[in-house]
Design a protein around this motif. Structure first.
Motif, PDB file in Angstrom:
ATOM      1  N   LEU A 136       0.886  -1.270   0.092  1.00 29.50           N
ATOM      2  CA  LEU A 136       0.261  -0.263  -0.167  1.00 29.50           C
ATOM      3  C   LEU A 136       0.393   1.737  -0.243  1.00 29.50           C
ATOM      4  CD1 LEU A 136      -2.748  -1.278   2.310  1.00 29.50           C
ATOM      5  CD2 LEU A 136      -2.765  -1.052   0.003  1.00 29.50           C
ATOM      6  N   ARG A 139      -0.835   4.255  -2.086  1.00 28.19           N
ATOM      7  CA  ARG A 139      -1.860   4.981  -0.962  1.00 28.19           C
ATOM      8  C   ARG A 139      -1.732   5.399  -0.357  1.00 28.19           C
ATOM      9  NH1 ARG A 139      -5.904   5.059  -4.300  1.00 28.19           N
ATOM     10  NH2 ARG A 139      -7.519   3.440  -3.036  1.00 28.19           N
ATOM     11  N   SER A 144      -7.765   6.977   4.223  1.00 28.24           N
ATOM     12  CA  SER A 144      -8.200   6.020   4.393  1.00 28.24           C
ATOM     13  C   SER A 144     -10.036   5.090   3.663  1.00 28.24           C
ATOM     14  CB  SER A 144      -8.260   4.938   5.465  1.00 28.24           C
ATOM     15  OG  SER A 144      -7.307   5.499   6.360  1.00 28.24           O
ATOM     16  N   LEU A 147     -10.340   3.423  -0.220  1.00 25.60           N
ATOM     17  CA  LEU A 147      -9.264   2.153   0.040  1.00 25.60           C
ATOM     18  C   LEU A 147     -10.578   1.302  -0.395  1.00 25.60           C
ATOM     19  CD1 LEU A 147      -6.493   1.478   2.578  1.00 25.60           C
ATOM     20  CD2 LEU A 147      -6.593   2.663  -0.232  1.00 25.60           C
ATOM     21  N   SER A 148     -10.385   0.494  -1.410  1.00 19.71           N
ATOM     22  CA  SER A 148     -10.782  -0.744  -1.782  1.00 19.71           C
ATOM     23  C   SER A 148     -11.258  -1.693   0.048  1.00 19.71           C
ATOM     24  CB  SER A 148     -10.640  -1.601  -3.165  1.00 19.71           C
ATOM     25  OG  SER A 148      -9.505  -2.441  -2.606  1.00 19.71           O
ATOM     26  N   GLU A 151      -8.000  -3.471   0.081  1.00 23.11           N
ATOM     27  CA  GLU A 151      -7.324  -2.713   0.226  1.00 23.11           C
ATOM     28  C   GLU A 151      -6.477  -2.254   2.186  1.00 23.11           C
ATOM     29  OE1 GLU A 151      -5.893  -0.256  -3.682  1.00 23.11           O
ATOM     30  OE2 GLU A 151      -7.544   0.257  -2.513  1.00 23.11           O
ATOM     31  N   ARG A 152      -8.142  -2.370   2.714  1.00 28.21           N
ATOM     32  CA  ARG A 152      -8.350  -1.874   3.267  1.00 28.21           C
ATOM     33  C   ARG A 152      -7.970  -3.248   4.931  1.00 28.21           C
ATOM     34  NH1 ARG A 152     -11.867   2.239   5.564  1.00 28.21           N
ATOM     35  NH2 ARG A 152     -13.180   0.875   6.729  1.00 28.21           N
ATOM     36  N   ALA A 154      -5.856  -4.589   4.363  1.00 24.63           N
ATOM     37  CA  ALA A 154      -4.681  -4.622   4.286  1.00 24.63           C
ATOM     38  C   ALA A 154      -3.484  -4.455   5.059  1.00 24.63           C
ATOM     39  CB  ALA A 154      -3.792  -4.837   3.128  1.00 24.63           C
TER      40      ALA A 154
END
Length: 247
Positions: A136, A139, A144, A147-148, A151-152, A154
């Motif tokens: 990440l 990003r 926050s 994020l997808s 991704e959240r 992660a």
């Protein structure tokens, strides 16, 4: 000696016995899985192991030190970190802020002004290094909440890693993820196991059987089976359950 040793843990809430004589042994450098049906006591077990609930009986040792009943922040400082089933992120903060707040170096600054802290290049570099571990880093300066979902998940792991743990507890990390997100998470755990000991609760049995070195099966608040994925394939309880098809 195991890195994390649990002996005879018991926990009740009023008249309800949730954990009864739970014993686990987690070796350094391994992935240890915990599985079982809903309501089996898996998350309560995690809460006890990481200090969020004090056990009514039994002992917990981390690297030879008795940590039974210690507060969560003390256990975390010793090198035990965790994620939760429900994500706990600062949605309106940028990604790197979530990680930076968990860095030991950030906590050591104490009452220093928040803005001055984020001007510290050393902290920024450390937070970016953690984000790079989970893919990440690019990003870092996004909100926050943008994020997808994957991704959240992660990012939540990154926050746990920022505390510089030796052992990482992950509670249902694939919850809500699709096939692509689950594959990405599996690859992330394969990378992280090179540096950390990992214990995870997981409802996705295929995911767990592919990653774990050993698995403990919890049911009715007890460990009813434990072994390698190969050994559990022959376990009668697993064979009679819906897990048998996966095993």
């Amino acid at each position: 000696m195991a890195l994390f040793q649990v002996q005879g843990i018991q926990k009740r809430f009023g008249a309800r016995v949730v954990l009864e004589n739970i014993s686990l042994s987690i070796e350094a450098g391994t992935v240890h899985g915990i599985m079982g049906p809903n309501g089996a006591g898996k998350t309560t077990c995690f809460h006890v192991l990481t200090g969020h609930h004090a056990p009514d009986a039994g002992h917990i040792h981390f690297d030879g030190q008795d940590i039974t009943g210690l507060k969560p922040h003390i256990i975390a400082r010793l090198g035990v970190s965790r994620s939760f089933q429900l994500m706990n992120l600062f949605d309106d903060a940028v990604v790197i802020e979530n990680v930076m707040l968990a860095l030991p170096a950030f906590r050591a600054i104490g009452s220093s002004p928040f803005r001055a802290t984020f001007g510290d290049a050393r902290l920024t570099k450390a937070a970016l290094a953690v984000l790079d571990q989970v893919g990440l880093a690019d990003r870092a300066w996004h909100k926050s909440k943008d994020l997808s979902y994957g991704e959240r998940r992660a990012l939540e792991i990154a926050v746990a890693l920022a505390a510089e743990p030796r052992i990482l507890f992950l509670d249902e990390p694939t919850a809500g993820l699709g096939a692509k997100g689950t594959q990405a998470l599996a690859q992330l755990i394969r990378q992280l196991r090179r540096q950390y000991t990992i214990c995870l609760i997981e409802h996705d049995m295929r995911f767990l059987f592919e990653l774990a070195d050993r698995i403990s099966v919890i049911h009715w608040g007890q460990v009813i089976a434990e072994g390698t994925p190969a050994a559990l394939q022959a376990n009668k309880w697993v064979a009679r359950s819906a897990l048998g098809a996966v095993a």
